[in-house]
Scaffold this motif. Structure first.
Motif, PDB file in Angstrom:
ATOM      1  N   LEU A  51       0.850  -1.197   0.000  1.00 62.52           N
ATOM      2  CA  LEU A  51       0.000   0.000   0.000  1.00 62.52           C
ATOM      3  C   LEU A  51       0.882   1.242   0.000  1.00 62.52           C
ATOM      4  O   LEU A  51       2.082   1.142   0.270  1.00 62.52           O
ATOM      5  N   HIS A  52       0.311   2.404  -0.269  1.00 66.88           N
ATOM      6  CA  HIS A  52       1.076   3.638  -0.113  1.00 66.88           C
ATOM      7  C   HIS A  52       1.427   3.757   1.371  1.00 66.88           C
ATOM      8  O   HIS A  52       0.523   3.707   2.231  1.00 66.88           O
ATOM      9  N   VAL A  53       2.712   3.883   1.673  1.00 67.82           N
ATOM     10  CA  VAL A  53       3.122   3.886   3.085  1.00 67.82           C
ATOM     11  C   VAL A  53       2.976   5.311   3.648  1.00 67.82           C
ATOM     12  O   VAL A  53       3.879   6.143   3.542  1.00 67.82           O
ATOM     13  N   THR A  54       1.797   5.582   4.186  1.00 68.12           N
ATOM     14  CA  THR A  54       1.459   6.909   4.712  1.00 68.12           C
ATOM     15  C   THR A  54       1.040   6.775   6.179  1.00 68.12           C
ATOM     16  O   THR A  54       0.877   5.661   6.686  1.00 68.12           O
ATOM     17  N   SER A  55       0.792   7.922   6.805  1.00 63.45           N
ATOM     18  CA  SER A  55       0.387   7.888   8.216  1.00 63.45           C
ATOM     19  C   SER A  55      -0.980   7.211   8.376  1.00 63.45           C
ATOM     20  O   SER A  55      -1.251   6.577   9.401  1.00 63.45           O
ATOM     21  N   GLU A  56      -1.835   7.318   7.353  1.00 61.01           N
ATOM     22  CA  GLU A  56      -3.151   6.672   7.424  1.00 61.01           C
ATOM     23  C   GLU A  56      -2.995   5.154   7.277  1.00 61.01           C
ATOM     24  O   GLU A  56      -3.627   4.378   8.008  1.00 61.01           O
ATOM     25  N   THR A  57      -2.123   4.748   6.348  1.00 64.14           N
ATOM     26  CA  THR A  57      -1.884   3.308   6.160  1.00 64.14           C
ATOM     27  C   THR A  57      -1.310   2.704   7.435  1.00 64.14           C
ATOM     28  O   THR A  57      -1.664   1.578   7.818  1.00 64.14           O
ATOM     29  N   ALA A  58      -0.429   3.446   8.113  1.00 67.38           N
ATOM     30  CA  ALA A  58       0.158   2.943   9.355  1.00 67.38           C
ATOM     31  C   ALA A  58      -0.951   2.593  10.348  1.00 67.38           C
ATOM     32  O   ALA A  58      -0.880   1.578  11.049  1.00 67.38           O
ATOM     33  N   ILE A 339       0.286  12.603  -8.287  1.00 68.93           N
ATOM     34  CA  ILE A 339       0.850  13.841  -7.734  1.00 68.93           C
ATOM     35  C   ILE A 339       0.408  14.076  -6.287  1.00 68.93           C
ATOM     36  O   ILE A 339       1.131  14.696  -5.506  1.00 68.93           O
ATOM     37  N   ASN A 340      -0.764  13.551  -5.916  1.00 67.77           N
ATOM     38  CA  ASN A 340      -1.247  13.787  -4.549  1.00 67.77           C
ATOM     39  C   ASN A 340      -0.386  13.068  -3.517  1.00 67.77           C
ATOM     40  O   ASN A 340      -0.246  13.527  -2.389  1.00 67.77           O
ATOM     41  N   LEU A 341       0.219  11.951  -3.923  1.00 70.15           N
ATOM     42  CA  LEU A 341       1.077  11.209  -2.992  1.00 70.15           C
ATOM     43  C   LEU A 341       2.547  11.538  -3.209  1.00 70.15           C
ATOM     44  O   LEU A 341       3.358  11.383  -2.294  1.00 70.15           O
ATOM     45  N   ALA A 342       2.899  11.994  -4.407  1.00 72.96           N
ATOM     46  CA  ALA A 342       4.307  12.331  -4.689  1.00 72.96           C
ATOM     47  C   ALA A 342       4.673  13.666  -4.041  1.00 72.96           C
ATOM     48  O   ALA A 342       5.688  13.766  -3.350  1.00 72.96           O
ATOM     49  N   ALA A 344       2.381  15.728  -2.203  1.00 73.28           N
ATOM     50  CA  ALA A 344       1.635  16.049  -0.968  1.00 73.28           C
ATOM     51  C   ALA A 344       1.524  14.776  -0.134  1.00 73.28           C
ATOM     52  O   ALA A 344       2.344  13.869  -0.290  1.00 73.28           O
ATOM     53  N   GLU A 345       0.543  14.684   0.730  1.00 76.18           N
ATOM     54  CA  GLU A 345       0.492  13.555   1.677  1.00 76.18           C
ATOM     55  C   GLU A 345      -0.619  12.561   1.374  1.00 76.18           C
ATOM     56  O   GLU A 345      -1.003  11.779   2.234  1.00 76.18           O
ATOM     57  N   GLY A 346      -1.180  12.637   0.132  1.00 84.23           N
ATOM     58  CA  GLY A 346      -2.297  11.745  -0.180  1.00 84.23           C
ATOM     59  C   GLY A 346      -3.572  12.256   0.470  1.00 84.23           C
ATOM     60  O   GLY A 346      -3.627  13.392   0.963  1.00 84.23           O
ATOM     61  N   HIS A 347      -4.580  11.411   0.481  1.00 86.80           N
ATOM     62  CA  HIS A 347      -5.874  11.839   1.025  1.00 86.80           C
ATOM     63  C   HIS A 347      -5.773  12.042   2.536  1.00 86.80           C
ATOM     64  O   HIS A 347      -5.086  11.293   3.233  1.00 86.80           O
ATOM     65  N   PRO A 348      -6.530  12.992   3.044  1.00 87.81           N
ATOM     66  CA  PRO A 348      -6.588  13.190   4.491  1.00 87.81           C
ATOM     67  C   PRO A 348      -7.182  11.984   5.229  1.00 87.81           C
ATOM     68  O   PRO A 348      -7.935  11.193   4.657  1.00 87.81           O
ATOM     69  N   VAL A 351     -11.025  10.758   5.266  1.00 89.53           N
ATOM     70  CA  VAL A 351     -11.604   9.942   4.197  1.00 89.53           C
ATOM     71  C   VAL A 351     -10.968   8.543   4.166  1.00 89.53           C
ATOM     72  O   VAL A 351     -11.638   7.545   3.887  1.00 89.53           O
ATOM     73  N   MET A 352      -9.665   8.472   4.501  1.00 89.85           N
ATOM     74  CA  MET A 352      -9.008   7.150   4.532  1.00 89.85           C
ATOM     75  C   MET A 352      -9.603   6.290   5.653  1.00 89.85           C
ATOM     76  O   MET A 352      -9.494   5.063   5.629  1.00 89.85           O
ATOM     77  N   ASP A 353     -10.236   6.937   6.628  1.00 90.02           N
ATOM     78  CA  ASP A 353     -10.897   6.224   7.723  1.00 90.02           C
ATOM     79  C   ASP A 353     -11.867   5.189   7.158  1.00 90.02           C
ATOM     80  O   ASP A 353     -11.866   4.019   7.557  1.00 90.02           O
ATOM     81  N   SER A 355     -12.057   4.112   3.886  1.00 92.84           N
ATOM     82  CA  SER A 355     -11.389   3.170   2.968  1.00 92.84           C
ATOM     83  C   SER A 355     -10.741   2.049   3.768  1.00 92.84           C
ATOM     84  O   SER A 355     -10.860   0.868   3.436  1.00 92.84           O
ATOM     85  N   PHE A 356     -10.045   2.441   4.840  1.00 95.94           N
ATOM     86  CA  PHE A 356      -9.282   1.446   5.587  1.00 95.94           C
ATOM     87  C   PHE A 356     -10.148   0.666   6.585  1.00 95.94           C
ATOM     88  O   PHE A 356      -9.797  -0.449   6.970  1.00 95.94           O
ATOM     89  N   ALA A 357     -11.296   1.222   6.978  1.00 97.03           N
ATOM     90  CA  ALA A 357     -12.261   0.413   7.741  1.00 97.03           C
ATOM     91  C   ALA A 357     -12.722  -0.734   6.842  1.00 97.03           C
ATOM     92  O   ALA A 357     -12.852  -1.887   7.276  1.00 97.03           O
TER      93      ALA A 357
HETATM   94  N1  ADE Z   1      -4.309   6.777  -1.336  1.00 95.62           N
HETATM   95  C1  ADE Z   1      -4.624   8.071  -1.429  1.00 95.62           C
HETATM   96  N2  ADE Z   1      -4.328   8.728  -0.295  1.00 95.62           N
HETATM   97  C2  ADE Z   1      -3.800   7.809   0.554  1.00 95.62           C
HETATM   98  C3  ADE Z   1      -3.327   7.894   1.872  1.00 95.62           C
HETATM   99  N3  ADE Z   1      -3.326   9.041   2.563  1.00 95.62           N
HETATM  100  N4  ADE Z   1      -2.854   6.759   2.432  1.00 95.62           N
HETATM  101  C4  ADE Z   1      -2.852   5.601   1.721  1.00 95.62           C
HETATM  102  N5  ADE Z   1      -3.304   5.468   0.484  1.00 95.62           N
HETATM  103  C5  ADE Z   1      -3.787   6.577  -0.109  1.00 95.62           C
END
Ligand code: ADE
Ligand code: NAD
Length: 418
Positions: A51-58, A339-342, A344-348, A351-353, A355-357
């Motif tokens: 997955l995209h390794v972001t704070s939300e994914t963590a 570009i949103n992940l490259a 910036a930080e991806g979705h806030p 909203v990831m709440d 997706s990841f639920a």
């Molecule tokens: N896809 C889009 N935004 C994301 C995020 N913040 N974390 C993981 N996957 C994403």
């Protein structure tokens, strides 16, 4: 400590703070985590999460771990990793992570292979690259795999193609197709975070600019809506007549790319398709045009064609590559990657709440039901989807009405008419 490959372990402290910051805005996932802590639905299960390794994914990975899973993570894109989060996942959460922002394609794939050494029972993908590796060079892992989950539109398209060709070897739950995923993540998440990425990379004023949105699907609708809100004139290009009418009735100009290419100041691709901006379009673009992509793969903009037409190329800011085409400059952002992940930080997190639920519930469902499923792509069960919606709505302080017995009866009857 388990194996890992991250940029710098000294970044872990900052990563932990950012993971905790995201957690505050992920109430539904938090609720699932509390439940998982007690019921341990993933006990004894190894999850490889690409997955995209972001704070939300963590926060998702930590939830799976609290549910009893052994979790190993790798990036789902070479440019989307947040290095501080990757370090904290290893140091503070004990999750083996293989991800470095800016890694080459070769390292990207070597990281997937390192993660697969854990021998997954569940694969969790954003773009289907793990499934693809498992089905080509790592077929020996298949007998140990109960099933997988898929986060994004492009991944679901690839997996449905595998199912149609009869090569899919285990069941997959298409998390992307849940209502509480694509209605919100793809639309509001991509809408906001794509503009965030463009603004962080370029600092342009969108008001008064002409923004061309390529593709009016769930992501495109969000990007067009937010660009309009920022004061831009928005042009939409499409190949689907129904989406074309929708864009027109939403108040946007609709035309082919051949016409839009000399009008746009900023071009944003969100189609999931290949070469939607090509040489013939670059040839007509204005001096200073900005071109970027928020679709899953970096194939939407024909960069080899642009490279061929250019006499020079230089990086003028972080994430901005300026190409010289005759007497004009064309600026490509983030190497044509999302570009949103490259930049910036991806979705806030808000909203990831949802997706990841869905991801957490899909993993739980796969453990419970996987053996009864075929080698197909399945939807998230509707009761799970609706329950996530109900919890999210409640967490946002909103409530809805309940059908009265009379209304229920009326909606199930035919007798009463004019
Ligand atoms: N896809 C889009 N935004 C994301 C995020 N913040 N974390 C993981 N996957 C994403
Ligand atoms: P979608 O299927 O809802 O929309 C895609 C749209 O593009 C469709 O309306 C289609 O008709 C149109 N299209 C296809 N080829 C085209 C062309 N040549 N010119 C113009 N339009 C064309 O898909 P979606 O959910 O909006 O996802 C789009 C892409 O974004 C996918 O690759 C998906 O994986 C990705 N995605 C990215 C993020 C992110 O964080 N950046 C988030 C969600 C989805």
């Amino acid at each position: 400590m388990e194996k890992f490959d991250v940029k710098d372990m000294k970044l872990a402290g900052k990563g932990k703070l950012r993971i905790e910051w995201a957690e505050r805005n992920m109430p539904v996932l938090r609720m699932i985590r509390e439940e998982f802590k007690k019921s341990k639905p993933l006990k004894g299960v190894t999850v490889v999460a690409c997955l995209h390794v972001t704070s939300e994914t963590a926060n998702l990975l930590y939830t799976l771990k609290e549910g009893g899973a052994k979790v190993v993570a790798c990036a789902s894109n070479p440019l989307s990793t947040q290095d501080d989060v990757a370090a904290s996942l290893v140091k503070d959460y004990g999750i083996s992570t293989f991800a470095i922002k800016g890694e080459s394609n070769k390292v990207y794939y070597s990281h997937i292979l390192s993660a697969l050494e854990a021998k997954p029972n569940i694969t969790m993908d954003d773009g289907a690259d793990t499934v693809s590796v498992v089905h080509t060079t790592h077929k020996k892992l298949i007998p140990g795999i109960i099933g997988g989950t898929e986060e994004t539109t492009t991944g679901v398209i690839r997996l449905k193609a595998m199912e149609a060709k009869g090569v899919l070897a285990y069941p997959i739950i298409a998390v992307n197709d849940a209502m509480t995923k694509h209605f919100f993540d793809n639309r509001y998440g991509t809408g906001q975070s794509t503009l965030d990425g463009i603004l962080r990379a370029t600092n342009v004023l969108l008001a008064g600019q002409t923004v061309v949105v390529v593709g009016y699907g769930w992501c495109g609708k969000g990007v067009a809506m937010r660009a309009k809100g920022a004061g831009a004139s928005v042009i939409v290009t499409e190949i689907d007549p129904v989406k074309g009418i929708e864009a027109k009735m939403d108040g946007f100009a609709v035309m082919p790319m051949a016409q839009a290419s000399n009008l746009g100041d900023v071009f944003i691709t969100v189609t999931g398709n290949i070469n939607v901006i090509r040489g013939e379009h670059f040839a007509k673009m204005k001096d200073g045009a900005i071109v970027c992509n928020s679709g899953h793969f970096n194939v939407e903009i024909d960069l080899p064609a642009l490279q061929k037409m250019s006499s020079n190329k230089r990086e003028v800011r972080d994430y901005v590559m300026e190409y010289t085409v005759k007497d004009r400059k064309i600026n490509v952002l983030g190497e044509g990657r999302l570009i949103n992940l490259a930049a910036a930080e991806g979705h806030p997190a808000q909203v990831m709440d949802m997706s990841f639920a869905n991801q957490a519930r899909a993993a739980e469902y796969m453990v419970k039901m996987g053996k009864t499923l075929g080698k197909k792509v399945y939807s998230v069960p509707e009761d799970i989807d609706r329950n996530i919606a109900a919890l999210k709505l409640k967490s946002m302080g909103a409530d809805i009405d309940v059908l009265t017995p009379e209304q229920k009866k009326y909606l199930n009857s035919w007798e009463m008419g004019t």
